[in-house]
Design an enzyme around this catalytic site. Sequence first.
Site, short mmCIF file in Angstrom:
data_model
loop_
_atom_site.label_atom_id
_atom_site.label_comp_id
_atom_site.label_asym_id
_atom_site.label_seq_id
_atom_site.Cartn_x
_atom_site.Cartn_y
_atom_site.Cartn_z
N ASP A 184 13.85 -3.83 0.11
CA ASP A 184 14.30 -5.16 -0.31
C ASP A 184 15.69 -5.06 -0.94
OD1 ASP A 184 11.90 -6.27 0.47
OD2 ASP A 184 11.03 -6.25 -1.54
N ARG B 203 6.60 0.15 10.43
CA ARG B 203 5.93 -0.85 9.60
C ARG B 203 5.28 -1.92 10.47
NH1 ARG B 203 8.13 -4.36 4.48
NH2 ARG B 203 6.49 -5.92 4.50
N ARG C 130 1.85 -1.43 3.27
CA ARG C 130 2.93 -1.14 4.21
C ARG C 130 3.45 0.28 3.99
NH1 ARG C 130 5.81 -5.07 1.01
NH2 ARG C 130 4.22 -6.47 1.69
C1 X6L Z 1 1.32 -14.75 -8.66
C2 X6L Z 1 1.18 -14.74 -7.30
C3 X6L Z 1 2.07 -13.77 -9.25
C4 X6L Z 1 1.77 -13.77 -6.52
C5 X6L Z 1 2.66 -12.78 -8.47
C6 X6L Z 1 4.02 -10.84 -6.81
C7 X6L Z 1 2.88 -11.65 -4.93
C8 X6L Z 1 4.60 -9.87 -6.04
C9 X6L Z 1 3.47 -10.66 -4.16
C10 X6L Z 1 2.51 -12.78 -7.10
C11 X6L Z 1 3.13 -11.73 -6.28
C12 X6L Z 1 4.33 -9.80 -4.70
C13 X6L Z 1 4.81 -4.26 -3.90
C14 X6L Z 1 3.67 -4.68 -4.59
C15 X6L Z 1 4.03 -6.02 -2.97
C16 X6L Z 1 5.48 -3.09 -4.35
C17 X6L Z 1 3.83 -2.94 -6.08
C18 X6L Z 1 5.02 -8.75 -3.88
C19 X6L Z 1 4.84 -8.63 -2.43
N1 X6L Z 1 5.04 -5.12 -2.89
N2 X6L Z 1 3.17 -4.04 -5.66
N3 X6L Z 1 3.21 -5.79 -3.99
N4 X6L Z 1 4.95 -2.48 -5.45
N5 X6L Z 1 3.36 -2.27 -7.15
O1 X6L Z 1 6.49 -2.65 -3.81
O2 X6L Z 1 5.82 -8.00 -4.38
S1 X6L Z 1 3.74 -7.35 -1.91
MG MG Z 2 9.00 -6.28 -1.44
MG MG Z 3 10.35 -6.81 1.76
#
Ligand code: X6L
Ligand code: MG
Ligand code: MG
Length: 152
Positions: free
Chosen positions: A88, A74, A83
């Site tokens: 997590d 990663r 990634r």
């Molecule tokens: C407002 C601003 C609302 C930011 C939500 C939510 C940002 C989740 C990052 C957010 C916000 C994340 C995965 C992903 C990520 C995953 C899917 C994150 C961090 N990891 N999308 N995005 N699956 N579908 O594992 O979770 S990056």
């Molecule tokens: Mg995550």
């Molecule tokens: Mg993580």
Amino acid sequence: MSLGSNLGDRRSYLSDALQGLPDVVAVSKLYETDPVGGPPGQGAYLNCVVELRTKLTPRELLAVAQALESAAARARVERWGPRTLDVDILLVGDEKVDDPDLTIPHPRMWERGFVLVPLADLAPELVVGFLDSDIGRGVRRVGRLDGPQARP
Ligand code: X6L
Ligand code: MG
Ligand code: MG
């Protein structure tokens, strides 16, 4: 634990991580999920949730998670960017951790369909009240990871 991948051979990264996790007792179905947050244009994720029955501490589990991410080569290119593998820690029994590098329960798990939908496969009682009608949008079941511990 939540597993995710949206780069390269996503299914293999998740399978390898699953093989490397200790004391696995259940694995959710596998979901393809629209990316949440991060740069525009990143690809869909594969996500699942895994239950361990373990004596490892949260910090020992974090070391396991980070070792698995390293094994998947990663690279941290940009915040919330694509990634090969994300591992997590969601919950560890009823333990609470509030350290700069580790927060348990995972602080943002309750509003994420890509966590809650697979978590509901393993522990529906935990997500009651969080699974609203919108939460499953952008979350599609695509089968399951192979492995003896997959819950039928
Ligand atoms: C407002 C601003 C609302 C930011 C939500 C939510 C940002 C989740 C990052 C957010 C916000 C994340 C995965 C992903 C990520 C995953 C899917 C994150 C961090 N990891 N999308 N995005 N699956 N579908 O594992 O979770 S990056
Ligand atoms: Mg995550
Ligand atoms: Mg993580």
